[in-house]
Design a protein around this motif. Structure first.
Motif, short mmCIF file in Angstrom:
data_model
loop_
_atom_site.label_atom_id
_atom_site.label_comp_id
_atom_site.label_asym_id
_atom_site.label_seq_id
_atom_site.Cartn_x
_atom_site.Cartn_y
_atom_site.Cartn_z
N VAL A 118 24.89 51.63 93.43
CA VAL A 118 25.89 50.96 94.26
C VAL A 118 25.22 50.14 95.36
O VAL A 118 25.61 49.00 95.64
N GLY A 119 24.18 50.70 95.98
CA GLY A 119 23.45 49.95 97.00
C GLY A 119 22.76 48.72 96.42
O GLY A 119 22.75 47.65 97.04
N PHE A 120 22.20 48.87 95.22
CA PHE A 120 21.55 47.74 94.56
C PHE A 120 22.57 46.65 94.23
O PHE A 120 22.32 45.46 94.43
N ALA A 121 23.74 47.05 93.73
CA ALA A 121 24.79 46.08 93.41
C ALA A 121 25.28 45.37 94.67
O ALA A 121 25.57 44.16 94.65
N ARG A 122 25.36 46.10 95.77
CA ARG A 122 25.79 45.47 97.03
C ARG A 122 24.77 44.44 97.49
O ARG A 122 25.13 43.36 97.97
N LEU A 156 22.82 42.75 95.50
CA LEU A 156 22.95 41.61 94.59
C LEU A 156 24.12 40.73 94.99
O LEU A 156 24.03 39.49 94.98
N ARG A 157 25.24 41.34 95.35
CA ARG A 157 26.39 40.54 95.77
C ARG A 157 26.09 39.75 97.02
O ARG A 157 26.53 38.60 97.17
N ALA A 158 25.32 40.35 97.94
CA ALA A 158 24.94 39.62 99.15
C ALA A 158 24.05 38.43 98.83
O ALA A 158 24.05 37.44 99.57
N TYR A 163 18.43 37.81 90.79
CA TYR A 163 18.18 39.19 90.36
C TYR A 163 16.72 39.56 90.51
O TYR A 163 16.39 40.67 90.96
N GLU A 164 15.81 38.64 90.13
CA GLU A 164 14.37 38.91 90.26
C GLU A 164 14.02 39.21 91.72
O GLU A 164 13.29 40.17 92.02
N LEU A 190 24.26 42.81 108.05
CA LEU A 190 24.08 41.38 107.86
C LEU A 190 24.43 40.97 106.42
O LEU A 190 24.89 39.83 106.20
N GLU A 191 24.23 41.86 105.45
CA GLU A 191 24.68 41.56 104.09
C GLU A 191 26.20 41.45 104.04
O GLU A 191 26.75 40.57 103.37
N ARG A 192 26.89 42.36 104.75
CA ARG A 192 28.36 42.26 104.81
C ARG A 192 28.78 41.00 105.54
O ARG A 192 29.77 40.35 105.18
N LEU A 193 28.03 40.64 106.59
CA LEU A 193 28.31 39.39 107.30
C LEU A 193 28.18 38.20 106.37
O LEU A 193 29.01 37.28 106.39
N ALA A 194 27.15 38.19 105.51
CA ALA A 194 26.96 37.11 104.56
C ALA A 194 28.14 37.00 103.61
O ALA A 194 28.56 35.90 103.23
N ALA A 195 28.69 38.16 103.20
CA ALA A 195 29.86 38.14 102.33
C ALA A 195 31.07 37.54 103.04
O ALA A 195 31.85 36.78 102.44
N VAL A 196 31.24 37.85 104.32
CA VAL A 196 32.36 37.29 105.09
C VAL A 196 32.18 35.78 105.25
O VAL A 196 33.14 35.01 105.15
N VAL A 197 30.95 35.34 105.47
CA VAL A 197 30.68 33.90 105.60
C VAL A 197 31.01 33.18 104.30
O VAL A 197 31.51 32.05 104.31
#
Length: 408
Positions: free
Chosen positions: A41-45, A47-49, A95-96, A396-403
């Motif tokens: 789940v952390g890895f997928a999060r 990747l989404r960021a 992904y790499e 900051l990853e969640r911030l990037a998703a909001v942006v």
């Protein structure tokens, strides 16, 4: 050595219930197991960021593949994730980068674009049948342990990091991207669907000697909105300013981030007692060189805070030039204000009318019992579209998703 169990999260050893690293603070590999589901789940999060569409269905397929393969072998984890979580050619490069940052070590293969699909299938089939004794030494590394350590670091407060942990953040920053919310432009590009493109259709018709041809289509192109970062470098932001600026540097140089390399997509300013545009200083590829240039250019490092005056200066000088018009403006500050809160409230209303979205990231929001009651923060909040945390890499990853336009 720690081992990874199934998706139900059960643990071996002494039979104690597993706790997250953030709660117990134990070192991985000392008498406890790692929850594979939490690692995935952390890895997928992450990747989404980075812009990979790692949907819940794809994550579930990833977990199913790991049930068949060996979650402790690096190559098995790599190929299982690559074949289930990536949906386009653009996803392979991201992904790499994220895999190398999250699990450590070198990429399992050459760059993604040089790996032919048939070879991919052959390697994956062989991964489940090759004896573990014949596996390469790098596959013997317990990748879940490495990933769990990285995941703990992602959630650590910047103010609590040691010098060694700050150095480890380089891998996480390499996978960080900050891309503005997409907007539809007037420019059109060839597409499989959409309105008929008469010019291309007629050219194809003439090229074929008047014989009927397939209609050519075009559609409006999407372009990311400009992102403007206003980073507070006052004394109260001392534990966070350096880390936030280093992530701003990563945002400037991320894939397709634009910014210093392309001139317009990302802009960075520091605010305190003065307003300083530091996009040019952060244009250096090497982060240490960029930070040295930034330190020489910013005269008010760890000084006071006059947010209202700095916002007024930004809007008067740069807002009229259109830098903030239609942009996603991110203020990274704890909201402490020495000036008049009424002035800050007025300038925030101006900014809100001009920008597409205004996002405020406060590193102190994550602290237990925090409430935005300080004069500056309380005055700014009515004009803020999203109020988020900014104290850790995961924040900051969640911030990037909001942006990007995702829900906060």
């Amino acid at each position: 050595m720690s081992s990874v169990n199934g998706r139900d999260g059960s643990h071996g050893g002494d039979g104690r219930d597993g706790r997250s690293r953030g709660e117990g603070g134990d070192e991985v590999g000392q008498g406890r197991s790692v929850d594979a589901s939490a690692v995935v789940v952390g890895f997928a999060r992450a990747l989404r960021a980075a812009g990979v569409d790692a949907s819940p269905d794809r994550v579930q397929a990833f977990l199913g593949a790991l049930d068949v393969l060996d979650p402790g072998a690096r190559s098995d984890v790599y190929w299982a994730g690559r074949l289930t979580l990536c949906g386009s050619q653009d996803d392979l490069e991201r992904y790499e980068r994220v895999f190398a940052a999250y699990f450590g070590g070198r990429p399992c293969v050459a760059p993604a674009r040089s790996a032919p699909p048939p070879r991919t299938r052959t390697v994956l089939r062989g991964a489940g049948t090759v004896p573990r004794a014949a596996a390469r030494s790098e596959d013997a590394v317990p990748v879940a342990v490495l990933a769990d350590s990285t995941d703990v670091l992602r959630h650590r407060d910047f103010a609590e990091l040691t010098a060694a942990e700050r150095d480890q953040l380089r891998r996480l920053r390499a996978a960080f991207t900050l891309r503005g919310e997409a907007r539809r432009t007037a420019r059109r590009h060839p597409a499989r669907r959409g309105a008929v493109d008469p010019r291309r259709t007629v050219r194809e018709l003439l090229r074929g000697g008047g014989e009927p041809v397939r209609l050519r289509h075009r559609a409006r192109a999407d372009r990311p909105r400009r992102v403007v970062l206003l980073v507070d470098v006052s004394g109260s932001m001392g534990p966070y300013a350096d880390a936030l600026l280093r992530f701003a540097h990563a945002a400037l140089h991320g894939p397709r981030a634009g910014g210093a390399a392309r001139g317009t997509r990302t802009e960075v300013f520091t605010i305190g007692t003065r307003l300083t545009r530091v996009t040019r200083e952060l244009a250096h590829r090497d982060p240490d060189t960029a930070m040295a240039a930034l330190a020489a250019a910013v005269p008010d490092w760890r000084g006071g805070t006059r947010l209202g005056e700095m916002l007024r200066g930004f809007l008067d000088r740069w807002g009229r030039r259109g830098m903030a018009r239609g942009a996603v403006v991110v203020v990274l500050s704890d909201g402490w204000e020495r000036g008049d809160p009424a002035l800050l409230a007025e300038q925030m209303r101006r900014l809100h009318r001009l920008a597409h979205r205004v996002i405020w990231a406060n590193p102190r929001k994550a602290r237990p019992g925090y409430a935005p009651l300080a004069g500056g923060m309380a005055a700014a909040l009515p004009s803020v579209d999203a109020f988020v945390e900014g104290h850790s890499p995961a924040a900051l990853e969640r911030l990037a998703a909001v942006v990007r336009g995702a829900d906060s």
